[in-house]
Design a protein around this motif. Sequence first.
Motif, mmCIF file in Angstrom:
data_model
loop_
_atom_site.group_PDB
_atom_site.id
_atom_site.type_symbol
_atom_site.label_atom_id
_atom_site.label_comp_id
_atom_site.label_asym_id
_atom_site.label_seq_id
_atom_site.Cartn_x
_atom_site.Cartn_y
_atom_site.Cartn_z
ATOM 1 N N HIS A 32 80.769 8.068 59.615
ATOM 2 C CA HIS A 32 81.932 7.287 59.201
ATOM 3 C C HIS A 32 81.467 6.201 58.238
ATOM 4 N N ALA A 33 82.403 5.689 57.462
ATOM 5 C CA ALA A 33 82.086 4.626 56.509
ATOM 6 C C ALA A 33 83.169 3.559 56.535
ATOM 7 N N THR A 34 82.740 2.316 56.428
ATOM 8 C CA THR A 34 83.615 1.170 56.223
ATOM 9 C C THR A 34 83.123 0.462 54.968
ATOM 10 N N PHE A 35 83.633 -0.746 54.692
ATOM 11 C CA PHE A 35 83.142 -1.490 53.538
ATOM 12 C C PHE A 35 83.069 -2.974 53.873
ATOM 13 N N TYR A 36 82.234 -3.679 53.107
ATOM 14 C CA TYR A 36 82.118 -5.129 53.246
ATOM 15 C C TYR A 36 82.060 -5.742 51.856
ATOM 16 N N GLY A 37 82.236 -7.056 51.790
ATOM 17 C CA GLY A 37 82.213 -7.742 50.507
ATOM 18 C C GLY A 37 83.558 -7.669 49.824
ATOM 19 N N GLU A 38 83.553 -7.989 48.550
ATOM 20 C CA GLU A 38 84.770 -8.001 47.755
ATOM 21 C C GLU A 38 84.606 -7.060 46.580
ATOM 22 N N TYR A 81 71.557 8.205 49.496
ATOM 23 C CA TYR A 81 72.427 9.153 50.188
ATOM 24 C C TYR A 81 73.643 9.453 49.320
ATOM 25 N N VAL A 82 74.054 10.713 49.313
ATOM 26 C CA VAL A 82 75.344 11.093 48.743
ATOM 27 C C VAL A 82 76.364 11.070 49.876
ATOM 28 N N ILE A 83 77.507 10.436 49.621
ATOM 29 C CA ILE A 83 78.552 10.305 50.635
ATOM 30 C C ILE A 83 79.869 10.825 50.057
ATOM 31 N N PRO A 124 74.566 1.650 68.266
ATOM 32 C CA PRO A 124 73.830 2.867 68.592
ATOM 33 C C PRO A 124 74.572 3.663 69.661
ATOM 34 N N PRO A 125 74.475 4.993 69.608
ATOM 35 C CA PRO A 125 73.639 5.784 68.685
ATOM 36 C C PRO A 125 74.377 6.275 67.455
ATOM 37 N N ARG A 126 75.453 5.616 67.059
ATOM 38 C CA ARG A 126 76.256 6.082 65.935
ATOM 39 C C ARG A 126 75.494 5.934 64.612
ATOM 40 N N THR A 127 75.603 6.937 63.756
ATOM 41 C CA THR A 127 75.232 6.751 62.356
ATOM 42 C C THR A 127 76.453 6.193 61.645
ATOM 43 N N HIS A 128 76.239 5.253 60.745
ATOM 44 C CA HIS A 128 77.375 4.634 60.072
ATOM 45 C C HIS A 128 76.912 3.990 58.777
ATOM 46 N N PHE A 129 77.795 4.032 57.754
ATOM 47 C CA PHE A 129 77.541 3.404 56.467
ATOM 48 C C PHE A 129 78.581 2.309 56.251
ATOM 49 N N ASP A 130 78.129 1.071 56.176
ATOM 50 C CA ASP A 130 79.000 -0.040 55.816
ATOM 51 C C ASP A 130 78.753 -0.296 54.334
ATOM 52 N N GLY A 145 90.303 1.343 55.462
ATOM 53 C CA GLY A 145 89.428 0.541 56.325
ATOM 54 C C GLY A 145 88.211 1.294 56.798
ATOM 55 N N ILE A 146 88.425 2.421 57.450
ATOM 56 C CA ILE A 146 87.337 3.280 57.920
ATOM 57 C C ILE A 146 87.759 4.724 57.703
ATOM 58 N N VAL A 147 86.795 5.550 57.248
ATOM 59 C CA VAL A 147 87.082 6.968 57.024
ATOM 60 C C VAL A 147 85.920 7.806 57.535
ATOM 61 N N PRO A 148 86.207 9.017 58.006
ATOM 62 C CA PRO A 148 85.125 9.955 58.314
ATOM 63 C C PRO A 148 84.514 10.455 57.010
ATOM 64 N N VAL A 149 83.211 10.656 57.011
ATOM 65 C CA VAL A 149 82.524 11.098 55.791
ATOM 66 C C VAL A 149 81.512 12.187 56.120
#
Length: 256
Positions: A32-38, A81-83, A124-130, A145-149
């Motif tokens: 899954h992926a979320t985001f941070y920053g602006e 990584y390619v996402i 843990p143990p989740r893999t995740h990309f913020d 907000g959050i999406v499966p990738v």
Amino acid sequence: MGMRMFFKLSVVLAMYFMRTAFAFDGSWYRSHATFYGEADASGTMGGACGYGNLYTFGYGTNTAALSTALFNNGASCGQCYVIMCDSASVPQWCLPGTSVTITATNFCPPNWDIPSDNGGWCNPPRTHFDMAQPAFEQIAIYQAGIVPVWYRRVSCMKRGNIRLTLNGCKYFNLILVWNVGGPGSIATITIKGENTYWMQMSRNWGANWQVNGCDLTGQSLSFWIMNTYWQSMYFPEVVPYNWIYSQTYEGYTNFY
């Protein structure tokens, strides 16, 4: 160990590991992926790898913070990584036919006060990309907000040579290694002053490597650097004798 013997041993080890080491298998993995920053990237600078200003260091905003399962105590710093957004699962949030290649430049810490499936995405143990917001918005809509990738690790294509930034003080030398091509990450580093023996460095934090108890000021510095492809490169006297702290020096080549 003499220089010639050290060179022969390093070449043999590099050739052996290049034949036997784990190769990127091209497989896609779910996460899954979320985001941070602006959107202007003002909130994405710095991070747990130590790269500081990501524009200055050439990483830009195609970057992400990795969860514990991926970050590996900093050993994954610099990896690429390619996402892709999983449009089959959430077509309303994904930008179809898109992908983004990111570099790991930060750590997404766990939050044990929030359930792993409801806000504690980096537990843990989740893999995740913020991801940095500009990178996230290349594959998905902001409001999601959050999406499966789907993701896979790939080689990093970098412009120019490896770079080493020297920090620390007289008896504590801290080397930040960056702009690493190929796997993007480093497995081992040894350092030698012109008046010293070869010394094994250890990871201090992120992409920063340290050696203690030896005054290297006034000496030219040489390095053996082995990446996580187990390719080894020798950089003889890449740092001149009159080096100073906070200065960056460039290697003669890169890993590809």
